[in-house]
Design a protein around this motif. Structure first.
Motif, PDB file in Angstrom:
ATOM      1  N   ALA A  52       0.801  -1.223   0.000  1.00 21.29           N
ATOM      2  CA  ALA A  52       0.000   0.000   0.000  1.00 21.29           C
ATOM      3  C   ALA A  52       0.828   1.265   0.000  1.00 21.29           C
ATOM      4  N   GLY A  53       2.150   1.165   0.119  1.00 20.44           N
ATOM      5  CA  GLY A  53       2.991   2.346   0.170  1.00 20.44           C
ATOM      6  C   GLY A  53       3.328   2.880  -1.204  1.00 20.44           C
ATOM      7  N   TYR A  54       4.130   3.947  -1.186  1.00 14.77           N
ATOM      8  CA  TYR A  54       4.396   4.698  -2.412  1.00 14.77           C
ATOM      9  C   TYR A  54       5.156   3.899  -3.467  1.00 14.77           C
ATOM     10  N   LEU A  55       6.242   3.238  -3.095  1.00 16.90           N
ATOM     11  CA  LEU A  55       7.094   2.592  -4.088  1.00 16.90           C
ATOM     12  C   LEU A  55       7.826   1.384  -3.521  1.00 16.90           C
ATOM     13  N   ARG A  56       8.508   1.567  -2.398  1.00 11.73           N
ATOM     14  CA  ARG A  56       9.415   0.530  -1.906  1.00 11.73           C
ATOM     15  C   ARG A  56       8.714  -0.669  -1.295  1.00 11.73           C
ATOM     16  N   ASP A  57       7.472  -0.530  -0.852  1.00 15.59           N
ATOM     17  CA  ASP A  57       6.751  -1.704  -0.374  1.00 15.59           C
ATOM     18  C   ASP A  57       6.592  -2.723  -1.500  1.00 15.59           C
ATOM     19  N   THR A  58       6.325  -2.229  -2.698  1.00 16.47           N
ATOM     20  CA  THR A  58       6.236  -3.110  -3.857  1.00 16.47           C
ATOM     21  C   THR A  58       7.588  -3.736  -4.162  1.00 16.47           C
ATOM     22  N   ASP A  59       8.645  -2.923  -4.160  1.00 19.05           N
ATOM     23  CA  ASP A  59       9.991  -3.435  -4.426  1.00 19.05           C
ATOM     24  C   ASP A  59      10.337  -4.574  -3.486  1.00 19.05           C
ATOM     25  N   LEU A  60      10.064  -4.361  -2.195  1.00 19.74           N
ATOM     26  CA  LEU A  60      10.448  -5.355  -1.197  1.00 19.74           C
ATOM     27  C   LEU A  60       9.591  -6.608  -1.304  1.00 19.74           C
ATOM     28  N   ALA A  61       8.306  -6.448  -1.575  1.00 16.30           N
ATOM     29  CA  ALA A  61       7.455  -7.623  -1.749  1.00 16.30           C
ATOM     30  C   ALA A  61       7.959  -8.481  -2.906  1.00 16.30           C
ATOM     31  N   LEU A  62       8.323  -7.840  -4.002  1.00 16.28           N
ATOM     32  CA  LEU A  62       8.821  -8.568  -5.162  1.00 16.28           C
ATOM     33  C   LEU A  62      10.183  -9.202  -4.884  1.00 16.28           C
ATOM     34  N   ALA A  63      11.069  -8.441  -4.261  1.00 15.58           N
ATOM     35  CA  ALA A  63      12.413  -8.944  -3.983  1.00 15.58           C
ATOM     36  C   ALA A  63      12.392 -10.148  -3.048  1.00 15.58           C
ATOM     37  N   LEU A  64      11.423 -10.162  -2.137  1.00 19.65           N
ATOM     38  CA  LEU A  64      11.333 -11.236  -1.149  1.00 19.65           C
ATOM     39  C   LEU A  64      10.354 -12.332  -1.553  1.00 19.65           C
ATOM     40  N   GLY A  65       9.816 -12.230  -2.743  1.00 20.90           N
ATOM     41  CA  GLY A  65       8.968 -13.299  -3.260  1.00 20.90           C
ATOM     42  C   GLY A  65       7.593 -13.383  -2.636  1.00 20.90           C
ATOM     43  N   ALA A  66       7.049 -12.268  -2.169  1.00 23.61           N
ATOM     44  CA  ALA A  66       5.703 -12.273  -1.601  1.00 23.61           C
ATOM     45  C   ALA A  66       4.658 -12.436  -2.705  1.00 23.61           C
ATOM     46  N   LEU A  87       1.647  -4.183   3.487  1.00 23.03           N
ATOM     47  CA  LEU A  87       2.925  -3.484   3.621  1.00 23.03           C
ATOM     48  C   LEU A  87       2.681  -2.005   3.369  1.00 23.03           C
ATOM     49  N   ALA A  88       2.977  -1.169   4.363  1.00 23.85           N
ATOM     50  CA  ALA A  88       2.694   0.265   4.227  1.00 23.85           C
ATOM     51  C   ALA A  88       3.787   1.118   4.846  1.00 23.85           C
ATOM     52  N   ALA A  89       5.001   0.590   4.919  1.00 19.81           N
ATOM     53  CA  ALA A  89       6.107   1.359   5.500  1.00 19.81           C
ATOM     54  C   ALA A  89       6.483   2.546   4.625  1.00 19.81           C
ATOM     55  N   ASP A  90       6.097   2.505   3.345  1.00 18.04           N
ATOM     56  CA  ASP A  90       6.397   3.603   2.423  1.00 18.04           C
ATOM     57  C   ASP A  90       5.158   4.440   2.128  1.00 18.04           C
TER      58      ASP A  90
END
Length: 329
Positions: A61-75, A124-127
């Protein structure tokens, strides 16, 4: 980095929501059973996040990096915020799995009904720079991971570790952090000519010129980790309404001069107009060839660093810096 989600380029960096194959007919969250490492609790500024079982439906749900991290960690992403700065709404360093369906909504705030319909077991909403207002609504839908220090203030290693903890993948997160740090160190060692050289960097649009004035800025950190130093002239400039960035008047482009001048442009037209300015052409760095023009995508990659965007930016920026410093020597 303390930076408004809409404040990267001249105060505006819009976002929209992309629905990733998650209609209301999608699978319900998996039944929670006992799993090694779960439940896990991750503390945060607005509240702790307790995840009972490995998340199988994740909303970024965050601006940009929540998506990056979900993808990088295989969510397993079912709903993700997308950035309108990119033609397809997705940064080039972030790749969704093949066959993912997408649907956009306007940037009028988080679509809580869509998020609820996605049936997430982790958000995920840290961003999310508006999380203080979104927290109660999001956390009533599913466990929500917010920031630790504040909006835009968590460093990329901390964001990676906290997301990894919530996903039950702390070892994978630690490995990603080490991998990216090793790449940064490798670039610095491969280019000893970067060490001690001063730089200025900032975004330029048709109507405005900004430059970084804080070593705490994420992009400044990016360059400092390669051995460069923020120009003392820039470091003493007063901040604009966007923290960490000073606005430069058209008559004071001399404040941009340094051993290497780095500028990101919001469009080819902005670049052409700015480079034709006689005051710009007269800058010593420009005359020496110690000038690195970048497009907006790379500027965003450095301003919102993640384990996906940093390697992408390094591969583009490092060769350009080396060429510019060689010319300017």
């Amino acid at each position: 980095m303390s930076l408004s989600r809409r404040g990267f380029l001249s105060g505006t960096a819009g976002a929209s929501l992309l629905l990733a194959g998650c209609g209301s007919g999608g699978a319900s969250p998996a039944k929670q059973t006992s799993t090694p490492g779960f439940p896990v609790t991750v503390p945060g500024q607005l509240g702790s996040t307790t995840v009972a079982a490995p998340p199988r439906r994740v909303v970024a749900a965050g601006y940009l990096r929540d998506t990056d991290l979900a993808l990088a960690l295989g969510a397993e992403l079912v709903l993700s915020v997308r950035n309108q700065s990119f033609a397809k709404g997705l940064a080039p360093w972030a790749k969704l799995r093949s066959g993912t369906e997408t649907a956009y909504v306007t940037d009028g705030g988080l679509p809580l009904e869509k998020i609820a319909a996605a049936k997430p077991d982790l958000i995920l909403a840290a961003d999310d720079y508006s999380l203080a207002g979104d927290w109660s609504n999001l956390s009533s839908i599913a466990p929500t991971l917010g920031y630790q220090a504040g909006p835009g203030k968590d460093g990329w290693p901390e964001m990676t570790r906290r997301t990894g903890a919530a996903l039950g993948k702390p070892d994978q997160a630690a490995a990603l952090v080490k991998q990216v740090r090793d790449k940064i160190d490798g670039v610095g060692k491969a280019h000893p000519e970067f060490a001690g050289k001063t730089f200025t960097f900032g975004p330029v649009s048709t109507n405005s010129v900004y430059t970084i004035n804080s070593t705490a800025d994420a992009a400044a950190t990016f360059f400092s980790q390669l051995g460069l130093k923020l120009s003392p002239k820039a470091a003493v400039l007063p901040s604009s309404t966007t923290p960490g960035r000073a606005q430069i008047s058209p008559e004071r482009l001399d404040l941009l001069d340094a051993d290497v001048l780095i500028i990101s442009y919001d469009s080819p037209a902005s670049r052409a107009t700015f480079e034709a300015n006689p005051l710009f052409e007269s800058l010593p760095a420009v005359k020496r060839g110690a000038y690195v023009p970048l497009d907006q995508t790379i500027g965003i990659a450095m301003a919102f660093p993640s384990v996906l965007s940093i390697p992408y930016a390094l591969d583009v920026v490092a060769p350009k810096l080396a060429t510019a410093l060689k010319k300017g020597a």
